[in-house]
Design a protein around this motif. Structure first.
Motif, PDB file in Angstrom:
ATOM      1  N   MET A 167      17.174   2.333   0.569  1.00 27.57           N
ATOM      2  CA  MET A 167      16.229   3.254   1.225  1.00 27.57           C
ATOM      3  C   MET A 167      15.239   2.453   2.079  1.00 27.57           C
ATOM      4  SD  MET A 167      13.868   6.172  -0.591  1.00 27.57           S
ATOM      5  CE  MET A 167      15.225   6.858  -1.488  1.00 27.57           C
ATOM      6  N   PRO A 168      14.980   2.884   3.309  1.00 29.15           N
ATOM      7  CA  PRO A 168      14.047   2.115   4.150  1.00 29.15           C
ATOM      8  C   PRO A 168      12.606   2.198   3.637  1.00 29.15           C
ATOM      9  CG  PRO A 168      14.699   4.143   5.262  1.00 29.15           C
ATOM     10  CD  PRO A 168      15.526   4.058   4.002  1.00 29.15           C
ATOM     11  N   HIS A 169      11.832   1.204   4.013  1.00 26.95           N
ATOM     12  CA  HIS A 169      10.403   1.211   3.670  1.00 26.95           C
ATOM     13  C   HIS A 169       9.586   1.323   4.961  1.00 26.95           C
ATOM     14  CE1 HIS A 169       6.758   0.579   1.443  1.00 26.95           C
ATOM     15  NE2 HIS A 169       6.394  -0.317   2.341  1.00 26.95           N
ATOM     16  N   ILE A 170       8.699   2.297   4.984  1.00 32.00           N
ATOM     17  CA  ILE A 170       7.918   2.570   6.194  1.00 32.00           C
ATOM     18  C   ILE A 170       6.436   2.323   5.931  1.00 32.00           C
ATOM     19  CG2 ILE A 170       7.235   4.388   7.841  1.00 32.00           C
ATOM     20  CD1 ILE A 170      10.042   5.604   7.423  1.00 32.00           C
ATOM     21  N   ALA A 171       5.835   1.491   6.786  1.00 30.86           N
ATOM     22  CA  ALA A 171       4.382   1.270   6.726  1.00 30.86           C
ATOM     23  C   ALA A 171       3.712   2.305   7.623  1.00 30.86           C
ATOM     24  CB  ALA A 171       4.058  -0.145   7.201  1.00 30.86           C
ATOM     25  N   ILE A 172       2.801   3.062   7.039  1.00 28.28           N
ATOM     26  CA  ILE A 172       2.077   4.086   7.814  1.00 28.28           C
ATOM     27  C   ILE A 172       0.682   3.548   8.113  1.00 28.28           C
ATOM     28  CG2 ILE A 172       1.149   6.436   7.798  1.00 28.28           C
ATOM     29  CD1 ILE A 172       3.321   7.134   5.699  1.00 28.28           C
ATOM     30  N   GLU A 185       4.073   3.252   2.493  1.00 25.77           N
ATOM     31  CA  GLU A 185       2.746   2.783   2.072  1.00 25.77           C
ATOM     32  C   GLU A 185       1.783   2.990   3.232  1.00 25.77           C
ATOM     33  OE1 GLU A 185       0.420  -1.126   0.290  1.00 25.77           O
ATOM     34  OE2 GLU A 185       2.460  -1.338   0.974  1.00 25.77           O
ATOM     35  N   ILE A 186       0.611   3.520   2.910  1.00 23.55           N
ATOM     36  CA  ILE A 186      -0.405   3.690   3.952  1.00 23.55           C
ATOM     37  C   ILE A 186      -1.200   2.401   4.099  1.00 23.55           C
ATOM     38  CG2 ILE A 186      -2.496   4.926   4.625  1.00 23.55           C
ATOM     39  CD1 ILE A 186      -1.360   7.425   3.286  1.00 23.55           C
ATOM     40  N   LEU A 187      -1.217   1.857   5.314  1.00 14.55           N
ATOM     41  CA  LEU A 187      -2.077   0.719   5.636  1.00 14.55           C
ATOM     42  C   LEU A 187      -3.320   1.315   6.301  1.00 14.55           C
ATOM     43  CD1 LEU A 187       0.544  -1.820   7.063  1.00 14.55           C
ATOM     44  CD2 LEU A 187      -0.008  -1.282   4.689  1.00 14.55           C
ATOM     45  N   ASP A 188      -4.389   1.386   5.535  1.00 17.55           N
ATOM     46  CA  ASP A 188      -5.571   2.136   5.957  1.00 17.55           C
ATOM     47  C   ASP A 188      -6.571   1.184   6.622  1.00 17.55           C
ATOM     48  OD1 ASP A 188      -7.785   3.715   6.240  1.00 17.55           O
ATOM     49  OD2 ASP A 188      -7.814   4.429   4.156  1.00 17.55           O
ATOM     50  N   LEU A 189      -6.742   1.337   7.926  1.00 22.41           N
ATOM     51  CA  LEU A 189      -7.641   0.420   8.644  1.00 22.41           C
ATOM     52  C   LEU A 189      -9.084   0.571   8.177  1.00 22.41           C
ATOM     53  CD1 LEU A 189      -6.233   0.383  12.298  1.00 22.41           C
ATOM     54  CD2 LEU A 189      -5.594  -1.005  10.311  1.00 22.41           C
ATOM     55  N   LEU A 213       4.938   3.687  11.158  1.00 25.83           N
ATOM     56  CA  LEU A 213       4.552   5.005  11.674  1.00 25.83           C
ATOM     57  C   LEU A 213       3.034   4.956  11.871  1.00 25.83           C
ATOM     58  CD1 LEU A 213       5.600   8.408  10.014  1.00 25.83           C
ATOM     59  CD2 LEU A 213       3.617   8.101  11.481  1.00 25.83           C
ATOM     60  N   ILE A 214       2.602   5.075  13.112  1.00 31.70           N
ATOM     61  CA  ILE A 214       1.168   5.016  13.396  1.00 31.70           C
ATOM     62  C   ILE A 214       0.617   6.434  13.497  1.00 31.70           C
ATOM     63  CG2 ILE A 214      -0.591   4.340  15.088  1.00 31.70           C
ATOM     64  CD1 ILE A 214       1.190   1.976  15.880  1.00 31.70           C
ATOM     65  N   VAL A 215      -0.431   6.707  12.752  1.00 31.65           N
ATOM     66  CA  VAL A 215      -1.150   7.976  12.878  1.00 31.65           C
ATOM     67  C   VAL A 215      -2.481   7.670  13.560  1.00 31.65           C
ATOM     68  CG1 VAL A 215      -2.239   9.898  11.673  1.00 31.65           C
ATOM     69  CG2 VAL A 215      -0.072   8.953  10.820  1.00 31.65           C
ATOM     70  N   THR A 216      -2.634   8.177  14.765  1.00 33.76           N
ATOM     71  CA  THR A 216      -3.843   7.835  15.519  1.00 33.76           C
ATOM     72  C   THR A 216      -4.530   9.071  16.089  1.00 33.76           C
ATOM     73  OG1 THR A 216      -4.747   6.563  17.387  1.00 33.76           O
ATOM     74  CG2 THR A 216      -2.529   7.427  17.672  1.00 33.76           C
TER      75      THR A 216
END
Ligand SMILES: Cc1cc2nc3c(=O)[nH]c(=O)nc-3n(C[C@H](O)[C@H](O)[C@H](O)COP(=O)(O)O)c2cc1C
Length: 186
Positions: free
Chosen positions: A1-6, A37-41, A77-80
Motif C-alpha cells: 500500500m502506498p504511503h502519502i505525506a499530506i 501522515e499529516i506533516l503539519d507546518l 498531497l498538499i492542502v493549501t
C-alpha cells in the motif's frame, strides 16, 4: 500500500484548511487506499528560509524529520489555502528548504478558500515552483470553496457522499501517478 505525506500548509491562528488535511487522511486510510501522515507546518514551526537544508551546518531535527518524511513517501498531497491570489509563505518556505526530496515525487494539490472559487488561483504558481524542482505534478484538482460549510473541525464533510465522490476522482489520479512512477523505477 502506498504511503502519502499530506502537507497542511496553513499556520494561521484559527485556520480552517487543516480540516481538509484531516479529511484526506481519514479518506485514504478508511478506504484502505493508502497510509497517510499529516506533516503539519504549524507544528514544525520552521524559521524563515536562510539556506537549503543540504547546505545547513546544523539542521534542526524538525527539518531533518520533514525532509525524511517527504523523501520516503510515495507521494505528497498538499492542502493549501489561497492568500491574496497565491499560496502562503509558510508553504514556499518549506518547499525551498528541500530540493532532492522533490525529485520525481508525485505531488497533488488541494486548494481551499472561504469564498466560492475554492482557492484555485493558487494552482498555477504552486505547480510551476514544484515543476521547477522536477516533481511530478498530478493532473487533478480538488478545490474546496466555503471550507467552514464543507467540513467540520474534525474534517468530517457536510455532504459526505458528494465529497467522497469528488475525492475519489482526485485520489485516483494520484494513485495512478504513484503506480506509474514505481513502474518507471523498476
Ligand atoms: C491573508 C489572507 C488572504 C486571503 N486571500 C484570499 C484570496 O485571495 N482568495 C480567497 O478566495 N480567499 C482568501 N482568503 C480567505 C481564505 O481563503 C480563508 O481564510 C481560508 O480559510 C484560509 O485558510 P486557513 O483558514 O487555513 O488559513 C484570504 C485569507 C487571508 C488570511
Amino acid at each position: 500500500m502506498p504511503h502519502i505525506a499530506i502537507i497542511s500548509a496553513s499556520i494561521r491562528i484559527g485556520r480552517n484548511s487543516h480540516r481538509v488535511a484531516l479529511y484526506f487522511k481519514n479518506y485514504l486510510e478508511s478506504g484502505n487506499l493508502a497510509t497517510a501522515e499529516i506533516l503539519d507546518l504549524m507544528e514544525y514551526k520552521f524559521p524563515l528560509f536562510d539556506e537549503r537544508l543540504q547546505f545547513q551546518k546544523d539542521p534542526s531535527t524538525g527539518m531533518l524529520d520533514f525532509a525524511e518524511k517527504i523523501k520516503s513517501s510515495d507521494a505528497v498531497l498538499i492542502v493549501t489555502p489561497e492568500y491574496n491570489g497565491g499560496y502562503p509563505a509558510s508553504l514556499k518556505n518549506a518547499i525551498d528548504f528541500l530540493y532532492v526530496e522533490w525529485y520525481h515525487k508525485p505531488v497533488a494539490v488541494a486548494t481551499v478558500s472561504d469564498g466560492v472559487f475554492g482557492g484555485t488561483q493558487v494552482i498555477t504558481a504552486l505547480q510551476f515552483t514544484l515543476w521547477k524542482m522536477k516533481a511530478l505534478m498530478v493532473p487533478a484538482m480538488f478545490p474546496v470553496p466555503k471550507v467552514k460549510d464543507a467540513f467540520n473541525e474534525n474534517g468530517d464533510p457536510t455532504d459526505k457522499m458528494a465529497t467522497d465522490k469528488r475525492a475519489l476522482i482526485f485520489v485516483n489520479e494520484l494513485l495512478f501517478c504513484i503506480e506509474a512512477n514505481s513502474k518507471m523505477a523498476e
